[in-house]
Design a protein around this motif. Structure first.
Motif, PDB file in Angstrom:
ATOM      1  N   GLY A  42       0.839  -1.195   0.000  1.00  0.00           N
ATOM      2  CA  GLY A  42       0.000   0.000   0.000  1.00  0.00           C
ATOM      3  C   GLY A  42       0.868   1.237   0.000  1.00  0.00           C
ATOM      4  O   GLY A  42       2.050   1.178   0.381  1.00  0.00           O
ATOM      5  N   GLU A  43       0.305   2.350  -0.451  1.00  0.00           N
ATOM      6  CA  GLU A  43       1.044   3.602  -0.496  1.00  0.00           C
ATOM      7  C   GLU A  43       0.345   4.659   0.351  1.00  0.00           C
ATOM      8  O   GLU A  43      -0.893   4.756   0.331  1.00  0.00           O
ATOM      9  CB  GLU A  43       1.201   4.092  -1.942  1.00  0.00           C
ATOM     10  N   VAL A  44       1.147   5.418   1.068  1.00  0.00           N
ATOM     11  CA  VAL A  44       0.646   6.488   1.926  1.00  0.00           C
ATOM     12  C   VAL A  44       1.069   7.813   1.318  1.00  0.00           C
ATOM     13  O   VAL A  44       2.266   8.066   1.137  1.00  0.00           O
ATOM     14  CB  VAL A  44       1.195   6.358   3.359  1.00  0.00           C
ATOM     15  N   ASP A  45       0.115   8.671   0.967  1.00  0.00           N
ATOM     16  CA  ASP A  45       0.396   9.949   0.332  1.00  0.00           C
ATOM     17  C   ASP A  45       1.034  10.910   1.325  1.00  0.00           C
ATOM     18  O   ASP A  45       0.494  11.153   2.409  1.00  0.00           O
ATOM     19  CB  ASP A  45      -0.902  10.545  -0.210  1.00  0.00           C
ATOM     20  N   VAL A  46       2.220  11.442   0.975  1.00  0.00           N
ATOM     21  CA  VAL A  46       2.904  12.427   1.816  1.00  0.00           C
ATOM     22  C   VAL A  46       3.237  13.675   1.012  1.00  0.00           C
ATOM     23  O   VAL A  46       4.077  14.469   1.418  1.00  0.00           O
ATOM     24  CB  VAL A  46       4.192  11.828   2.426  1.00  0.00           C
ATOM     25  N   GLY A  50       5.843  19.579   2.596  1.00  0.00           N
ATOM     26  CA  GLY A  50       6.782  20.230   1.677  1.00  0.00           C
ATOM     27  C   GLY A  50       8.234  20.093   2.046  1.00  0.00           C
ATOM     28  O   GLY A  50       9.078  20.759   1.459  1.00  0.00           O
ATOM     29  N   SER A  51       8.575  19.270   3.032  1.00  0.00           N
ATOM     30  CA  SER A  51       9.964  19.147   3.462  1.00  0.00           C
ATOM     31  C   SER A  51      10.840  18.543   2.378  1.00  0.00           C
ATOM     32  O   SER A  51      12.013  18.859   2.264  1.00  0.00           O
ATOM     33  CB  SER A  51      10.052  18.314   4.739  1.00  0.00           C
ATOM     34  N   ASP A  52      10.274  17.650   1.548  1.00  0.00           N
ATOM     35  CA  ASP A  52      11.006  17.025   0.442  1.00  0.00           C
ATOM     36  C   ASP A  52      10.088  17.036  -0.769  1.00  0.00           C
ATOM     37  O   ASP A  52       9.250  16.154  -0.942  1.00  0.00           O
ATOM     38  CB  ASP A  52      11.399  15.598   0.807  1.00  0.00           C
ATOM     39  N   PRO A  53      10.219  18.037  -1.656  1.00  0.00           N
ATOM     40  CA  PRO A  53       9.288  18.183  -2.788  1.00  0.00           C
ATOM     41  C   PRO A  53       9.253  16.961  -3.697  1.00  0.00           C
ATOM     42  O   PRO A  53       8.226  16.664  -4.314  1.00  0.00           O
ATOM     43  CB  PRO A  53       9.821  19.413  -3.537  1.00  0.00           C
ATOM     44  N   GLY A  54      10.352  16.231  -3.810  1.00  0.00           N
ATOM     45  CA  GLY A  54      10.376  15.078  -4.701  1.00  0.00           C
ATOM     46  C   GLY A  54       9.693  13.850  -4.132  1.00  0.00           C
ATOM     47  O   GLY A  54       9.394  12.899  -4.860  1.00  0.00           O
ATOM     48  N   LEU A  55       9.453  13.820  -2.821  1.00  0.00           N
ATOM     49  CA  LEU A  55       8.846  12.663  -2.176  1.00  0.00           C
ATOM     50  C   LEU A  55       7.326  12.793  -2.215  1.00  0.00           C
ATOM     51  O   LEU A  55       6.762  13.735  -1.663  1.00  0.00           O
ATOM     52  CB  LEU A  55       9.329  12.565  -0.730  1.00  0.00           C
ATOM     53  N   THR A  56       6.673  11.864  -2.875  1.00  0.00           N
ATOM     54  CA  THR A  56       5.215  11.926  -3.022  1.00  0.00           C
ATOM     55  C   THR A  56       4.479  10.925  -2.139  1.00  0.00           C
ATOM     56  O   THR A  56       3.340  11.173  -1.739  1.00  0.00           O
ATOM     57  CB  THR A  56       4.811  11.664  -4.483  1.00  0.00           C
ATOM     58  N   ALA A  57       5.095   9.779  -1.844  1.00  0.00           N
ATOM     59  CA  ALA A  57       4.412   8.755  -1.058  1.00  0.00           C
ATOM     60  C   ALA A  57       5.427   7.813  -0.437  1.00  0.00           C
ATOM     61  O   ALA A  57       6.609   7.801  -0.809  1.00  0.00           O
ATOM     62  CB  ALA A  57       3.433   7.980  -1.939  1.00  0.00           C
ATOM     63  N   LEU A  58       4.947   7.033   0.516  1.00  0.00           N
ATOM     64  CA  LEU A  58       5.734   5.960   1.112  1.00  0.00           C
ATOM     65  C   LEU A  58       5.060   4.640   0.772  1.00  0.00           C
ATOM     66  O   LEU A  58       3.859   4.468   1.009  1.00  0.00           O
ATOM     67  CB  LEU A  58       5.818   6.121   2.632  1.00  0.00           C
ATOM     68  N   ARG A  59       5.840   3.735   0.172  1.00  0.00           N
ATOM     69  CA  ARG A  59       5.303   2.420  -0.181  1.00  0.00           C
ATOM     70  C   ARG A  59       5.575   1.453   0.977  1.00  0.00           C
ATOM     71  O   ARG A  59       6.720   1.255   1.373  1.00  0.00           O
ATOM     72  CB  ARG A  59       5.932   1.909  -1.462  1.00  0.00           C
ATOM     73  N   LEU A  60       4.514   0.862   1.497  1.00  0.00           N
ATOM     74  CA  LEU A  60       4.610  -0.085   2.599  1.00  0.00           C
ATOM     75  C   LEU A  60       4.303  -1.475   2.084  1.00  0.00           C
ATOM     76  O   LEU A  60       3.248  -1.699   1.476  1.00  0.00           O
ATOM     77  CB  LEU A  60       3.622   0.282   3.722  1.00  0.00           C
TER      78      LEU A  60
END
Length: 436
Positions: free
Chosen positions: A389-393, A397-407
């Motif tokens: 699953g993916e969690v939207d982050v 705005g701390s890391d503009p390139g990071l969109t989600a965390l894949r679990l």
């Protein structure tokens, strides 16, 4: 006449000094130290044992003697000052100054230091006087304590104001600060006090983590489950998971199959023992004593609705005092295992706040608290091994390139195949994408 009064005042101060020594020594003397003196054949150890058996009584006697001697000496010094010093106020000032100095040094500091440094020797010497003196005074010291309690606002101490949990805790902290005991020893002592305020539901294994077996399963199946799970005592259920009908012990199963191999096909209910049920609001220290008295190692915990809330073992309670107990078969997993390239293997019980710190994010969710719960929420179902699953982050705005965390759910353990570890990977926008 004046010289005789001064000599008498000095004698009273000496007796007060000895009584103060006895007080300090009695406060540090225990029955264990008295028994050690008896085994060592120390002179006067029999009298020391008698005093250590009822320390409060003899502490009251020593306190009464010290106060009486101090007051007597103060009265004599005041009388002599009024006779020798001109002016009433001048004489009273001299008397007060002398007695403050004598009480602080000769009765306050010096004897208490000696009593605390040499408690056994001091108490042994005092026992020769305190034992006959206590018989002479009889109930007088306790009657004075009762009068003091009657004049004290609130609830007083029946045996005198000498010991309370707060004072003992303060003594432990002081001993730790002065390096008389180790930090771990101080923590264990505090844990013993806190055990009285700990409820069984705070230390139990919740029902979702309990390995059970149905009563119609065979002894062979129960042995197989015990070997796979590593548990030596397994609850036996009836109609459903709330219906715990007994506890089966691996020793009983092994004995049954060793005597008769054909018993492997018999139902597990034929080898189980009765279950012991306790409410989840029971105090942990009472639970420990009851388990010792009944000679049982596991109990079934029931909630206020009569449903099974979990199980509690002696090990669970002892861990509240001594910390985590592991054996040769326990494998302790690190909460976070770095895998490189901002990939981590974390335990399913890791707090989502700790997960956010790995990526400088402020993860907060009102519905879940752990990584396993976060994965289950993103999937909309209970995760199994391999589920992703993916969690939207992207809102952070701390890391503009990071969109989600894949679990990704990894290893599962237990009869319920509960997820133990989760693989966490960052999901980033591809180079050249503007995120629009």
């Amino acid at each position: 006449m004046t010289g005789q009064l001064i000599v008498l005042a000095v004698l009273l101060v000496v007796v007060a000094w000895l009584a103060a020594c006895a007080e300090a020594g009695l406060a540090r003397t225990t029955r264990i130290s008295a028994e050690e003196a008896v085994r060592a054949g120390r002179r006067g150890s029999a009298k020391l044992t008698a005093v250590a058996a009822d320390p409060v009584r003899y502490l009251n006697v020593a306190l009464l003697v010290r106060v009486a001697c101090e007051m007597g000496a103060a009265a004599l010094v005041t009388y002599v000052s009024l006779e020798r010093v001109q002016g009433t106020w001048q004489a009273l000032t001299v008397a007060i100054g002398v007695m403050v100095l004598v009480s602080f040094v000769a009765v306050g500091v010096s004897p208490r230091t000696i009593g605390r440094q040499h408690p056994v020797g001091t108490t042994t010497a005092a026992a020769y006087v305190l034992l006959p003196l206590a018989r002479i005074m009889g109930p007088v010291p306790r009657l004075l304590i009762l009068v003091g309690n009657a004049l004290t606002p609130g609830k007083g101490y029946r045996m005198g104001p000498f010991a309370s949990e707060q004072e003992l805790r303060a003594m432990v902290d002081l001993a730790e600060k002065e390096s008389l005991i180790e930090d771990e020893e101080a923590r264990m002592v505090h844990s013993v006090f806190e055990l009285g305020d700990t409820l069984v539901r705070e230390v139990m294994v919740p029902r979702t983590d309990v390995v059970t077996i149905e009563r119609f399963k065979t002894i062979r199946q129960a042995l197989t489950l015990a070997l796979r799970s590593g548990f030596s005592r397994i609850p036996v259920t009836g109609e459903n998971e709330d219906d715990v009908v007994g506890i089966v012990y691996v020793k009983d199963l092994a004995r049954r199959t060793h005597i008769n191999r054909e018993s492997e096909s018999e139902p597990v209910s034929s080898a189980m023992r009765p279950a012991f049920f306790v409410p989840d609001t029971k105090n942990a220290d009472d639970m420990l004593r009851e388990m010792q008295r009944r000679r049982i190692h596991v109990a079934v915990v029931i909630d206020e609705y009569g449903s099974t809330a979990g199980i509690v073992t002696i090990e669970d309670i002892l861990e509240e005092i001594v910390g985590e107990i592991t054996d040769e078969y326990d494998r302790e997993l690190p909460p976070v295992e770095p895998l490189g390239e901002q990939r981590y293997r974390v335990t399913a019980r890791l707090d989502i706040g700790d997960l956010g710190e790995l990526y400088d994010l402020e993860l907060d969710d009102e519905d879940v608290e752990t990584v396993g719960g976060l994965l289950a929420k993103s999937l909309g179902r209970v995760p199994i091994a391999g589920a992703t699953g993916e969690v939207d982050v992207s809102h952070d705005g701390s890391d503009p390139g990071l969109t989600a965390l894949r679990l990704t759910a990894e290893s599962a353990a237990g009869r319920r195949n509960k997820i133990v570890t989760v693989l966490v990977e960052p999901v980033r926008t591809a180079p050249g994408e503007d995120g629009a």
